[in-house]
Design a protein around this motif. Structure first.
Motif, PDB file in Angstrom:
ATOM      1  N   ARG A  46       0.658  -0.704  -0.096  1.00 56.19           N
ATOM      2  CA  ARG A  46      -0.113  -0.001   0.079  1.00 56.19           C
ATOM      3  C   ARG A  46       0.827   1.563   0.134  1.00 56.19           C
ATOM      4  NH1 ARG A  46      -5.266  -0.176  -1.006  1.00 56.19           N
ATOM      5  NH2 ARG A  46      -5.856  -2.316   0.307  1.00 56.19           N
ATOM      6  N   ASP A  48       0.531   5.499  -0.354  1.00 49.59           N
ATOM      7  CA  ASP A  48      -0.828   7.056  -0.328  1.00 49.59           C
ATOM      8  C   ASP A  48      -2.023   6.291  -1.078  1.00 49.59           C
ATOM      9  OD1 ASP A  48       1.777   7.902   0.113  1.00 49.59           O
ATOM     10  OD2 ASP A  48       1.737   7.810  -1.612  1.00 49.59           O
ATOM     11  N   GLY A  49      -2.147   5.048   0.020  1.00 52.07           N
ATOM     12  CA  GLY A  49      -4.081   4.633  -0.448  1.00 52.07           C
ATOM     13  C   GLY A  49      -4.233   3.618  -1.318  1.00 52.07           C
TER      14      GLY A  49
END
Length: 67
Positions: A46, A48-49
């Motif tokens: 993952r 930054d989302g």
């Protein structure tokens, strides 16, 4: 992540009995080039989302999980 890639090494084939064991010494009968490939694994991380798929070596994987 770390930039590892395959390396080229020599595979040396020897025959004979070692001098220390009472022989006349080991003789090289063949040298061939072989590739050693690092242990790369596909991992989803993952960032930054968003999920990113990377190929990382197991050493980097072990270090990133420990941190």
């Amino acid at each position: 992540m770390c930039g590892k890639g395959p390396i080229v090494v020599n595979s040396v084939i020897r025959r004979g009995k070692a001098r220390a064991a009472g022989g006349v010494g080991r003789k090289v009968t063949g040298v061939s080039k072989t590739r050693q490939v690092p242990n790369l694994q596909r991992v989803t991380l993952r960032k930054d989302g968003a999920s990113v798929r990377l190929k990382i070596c197991t050493k980097c994987m072990k270090n990133s999980l420990a941190a």
